[in-house]
Scaffold this active site. Structure first.
Site, PDB file in Angstrom:
ATOM      1  N   HIS A 140       0.831  -1.209   0.000  1.00 33.77           N
ATOM      2  CA  HIS A 140       0.000   0.000   0.000  1.00 33.77           C
ATOM      3  C   HIS A 140       0.863   1.255   0.000  1.00 33.77           C
ATOM      4  CE1 HIS A 140      -3.974  -1.844   1.708  1.00 33.77           C
ATOM      5  NE2 HIS A 140      -3.478  -2.513   0.687  1.00 33.77           N
ATOM      6  N   TYR A 187      -8.803   4.872   8.370  1.00 36.35           N
ATOM      7  CA  TYR A 187      -8.887   5.201   9.796  1.00 36.35           C
ATOM      8  C   TYR A 187      -9.987   6.241   9.949  1.00 36.35           C
ATOM      9  CZ  TYR A 187      -4.521   2.764  10.746  1.00 36.35           C
ATOM     10  OH  TYR A 187      -3.558   1.797  10.888  1.00 36.35           O
ATOM     11  N   PRO A 206      -3.164  -0.410  19.462  1.00 35.91           N
ATOM     12  CA  PRO A 206      -2.963  -0.868  18.082  1.00 35.91           C
ATOM     13  C   PRO A 206      -3.194   0.184  17.002  1.00 35.91           C
ATOM     14  CG  PRO A 206      -5.014  -1.728  18.970  1.00 35.91           C
ATOM     15  CD  PRO A 206      -4.334  -1.027  20.100  1.00 35.91           C
ATOM     16  N   LYS A 262       1.820  -0.748  15.360  1.00 34.85           N
ATOM     17  CA  LYS A 262       3.242  -0.874  15.678  1.00 34.85           C
ATOM     18  C   LYS A 262       3.618  -2.140  16.446  1.00 34.85           C
ATOM     19  CE  LYS A 262       4.514   2.709  13.591  1.00 34.85           C
ATOM     20  NZ  LYS A 262       4.587   2.328  12.205  1.00 34.85           N
ATOM     21  N   TYR A 306       4.357   6.205  10.302  1.00 38.26           N
ATOM     22  CA  TYR A 306       3.472   5.081  10.002  1.00 38.26           C
ATOM     23  C   TYR A 306       4.187   4.035   9.146  1.00 38.26           C
ATOM     24  CZ  TYR A 306      -0.815   2.570   8.940  1.00 38.26           C
ATOM     25  OH  TYR A 306      -1.760   1.591   8.840  1.00 38.26           O
TER      26      TYR A 306
END
Ligand SMILES: Cc1cc2nc3c(=O)[nH]c(=O)nc-3n(C[C@H](O)[C@H](O)[C@H](O)COP(=O)(O)OP(=O)(O)OC[C@H]3O[C@@H](n4cnc5c(N)ncnc54)[C@H](O)[C@@H]3O)c2cc1C
Length: 393
Positions: A75, A204, A296, A300, A387
């Protein structure tokens, strides 16, 4: 009692213990992996699924990344959704060409178990470690309760890779261990569903009813989460209620849809954060969830675990092969610097995306942060870099 001898006793066959065993085996160091669950159980345990850029390279370079590269989904961006609108964060563009790979933790576990068995290296399932002794005496031992009877493993080093519910972190004496812990006023209800993902990238989402995350594990499997109250009971969530709530939270003004399908797995996970300092006591080295838990939201947990054992494998190699303990002596400090960065990022993501049900001031701050994130290239760059590759920065 049966006795065994090895150089490194590894407690736990999660991602951390298995990768450590694999890296040691490749550098000619003997180890035994002791796992209290069955092989079938650890290979089916559905948990994390986002692999950072540098961690994917680590798996590749160690020879464990072949299937991940074949079937993992690469991605280049994520969506952030709030106030019924979607905003794309172009991860690759903002991070100097890096990407994430979506590949289930249980698949990483399967790959590493297969490699270990193919190499003929020992891994004992259904073997619960009950005690660690002699950690500061130079003669460490690991007591194991196995189906065929109790076993004592004598070793030079112990790697505590047994997660947050294991025994290893309890072996740090109370006057040595500092434990930092916070529990969040929210939990995640997660499902794995046989349904083609309706989006190509992770979403998200912050909605006034709570957080939602749209993710996937393959072109036919969706992994979705709802932020719920910590005392929520799974039996109160019928399939219909779960799908309706996901549809409500993920809806946009353009009418985004959620693809429904049979739910294969479901669970509610409390959200907490833990750091244990130091990550070493004598011959014992903690790695992964045994030493730290992150909420979560930043994806990570598994990455941190694999990054810890990258450091530990090299340090053990230097100590055993070259009699140089410099890296072992700095192991805890080296890891903790990265662990606290991951805590900061995971807390930032969690606090920005989970609305408060009783604090309108907090909600105002969250919305301001989200607006800044999607309107400022600098803010988006900070998120993208962490990220995509926090553990290799
Ligand atoms: C329920 C749950 C759900 C999660 N979901 C997500 C998610 O959706 N997204 C995300 O990013 N992260 C998630 N995480 C975090 C992520 O999965 C972990 O960070 C990751 O598993 C850490 O790997 P590890 O090898 O350190 O520990 P683990 O994977 O926990 O492995 C530890 C192993 O040690 C074994 N063990 C424990 N005690 C003993 C003993 N006494 N003797 C022998 N063996 C023992 C355990 O059976 C286990 O196999 C989740 C974690 C949990 C606990």
């Amino acid at each position: 009692m049966k006795e065994l001898r090895t150089q490194v006793a590894i407690v736990g066959a999660g991602p951390a213990g298995l990768l450590l065993g694999h890296l040691l085996e490749r550098s000619g160091i003997e180890s035994i992996i002791l796992e209290r669950r069955s092989r079938e159980y650890v290979e089916r345990r559905v948990r994390a699924g986002v692999i950072e850029h540098g961690i994917a390279n680590l798996l590749d370079e160690s020879g464990a990344g072949q299937r991940m590269r074949e079937v993992g989904l690469v991605h280049h961006g994520v969506e952030v959704r709030f106030e019924r609108r979607s905003h794309r964060i172009p991860l690759t563009e903002l991070s100097g060409g890096k990407s994430i790979t979506v590949y289930g933790q249980q698949e990483v576990v399967k790959d590493l178990v297969r490699l270990r068995l193919d190499a003929g290296a020992p891994i004992v399932f259904d073997a619960a470690v009950t005690a660690l002794d002699g950690l500061s005496s130079g003669e460490p031992t690991v007591s194991v309760s196995a189906p065929e009877g109790d076993v004592l493993v004598r070793c030079d080093f112990v790697a505590g890779c047994d997660g947050s519910f294991g025994v290893s972190h309890h072996a740090l004496p109370a006057n040595v261990a500092r434990r930092h812990e916070r529990t969040f006023p929210t939990a995640w209800l997660g499902i794995l569903a046989e349904a083609p993902p309706a989006a190509e990238e992770l979403i998200y989402c912050r909605h006034e009813n709570g957080f939602a995350l749209y993710s996937m594990r393959s072109p036919t499997l969706s992994r979705l989460y709802l932020g719920v109250r910590p005392d929520e009971r799974l039996e109160d969530w019928s399939d219909g209620r779960i799908w309706d709530e996901l549809s409500t939270r993920l809806a946009t003004d353009e009418g985004a849809v959620v693809n429904r399908g049979p739910i294969l797995e479901r669970g509610i996970t409390a959200m907490r954060t833990v750091v244990i300092e130091p990550m070493r006591y004598g011959a014992l080295f903690l790695a992964g969830d045994a030493a730290h838990i992150v909420p979560p939201t930043g994806a990570k947990g598994m990455n941190l675990a694999l990054a810890d054992v990258r450091v530990l494998a090299e340090a053990l190699h230097e100590s055993i092969m070259s009699h140089n303990d410099t890296l072992l002596d700095s192991y805890s400090d080296t890891c903790l610097e990265r662990v606290w960065r991951a805590q900061e990022f995971s807390n930032y993501m969690t606090q920005m995306l989970h609305p408060s049900f009783d604090d309108e001031f907090e909600n105002g701050v969250q919305t301001a942060r989200l607006r800044q994130l999607v309107n400022s290239r600098e803010a988006a760059t900070v998120l993208a870099r962490s990220y995509v590759d926090l553990n290799s920065l």
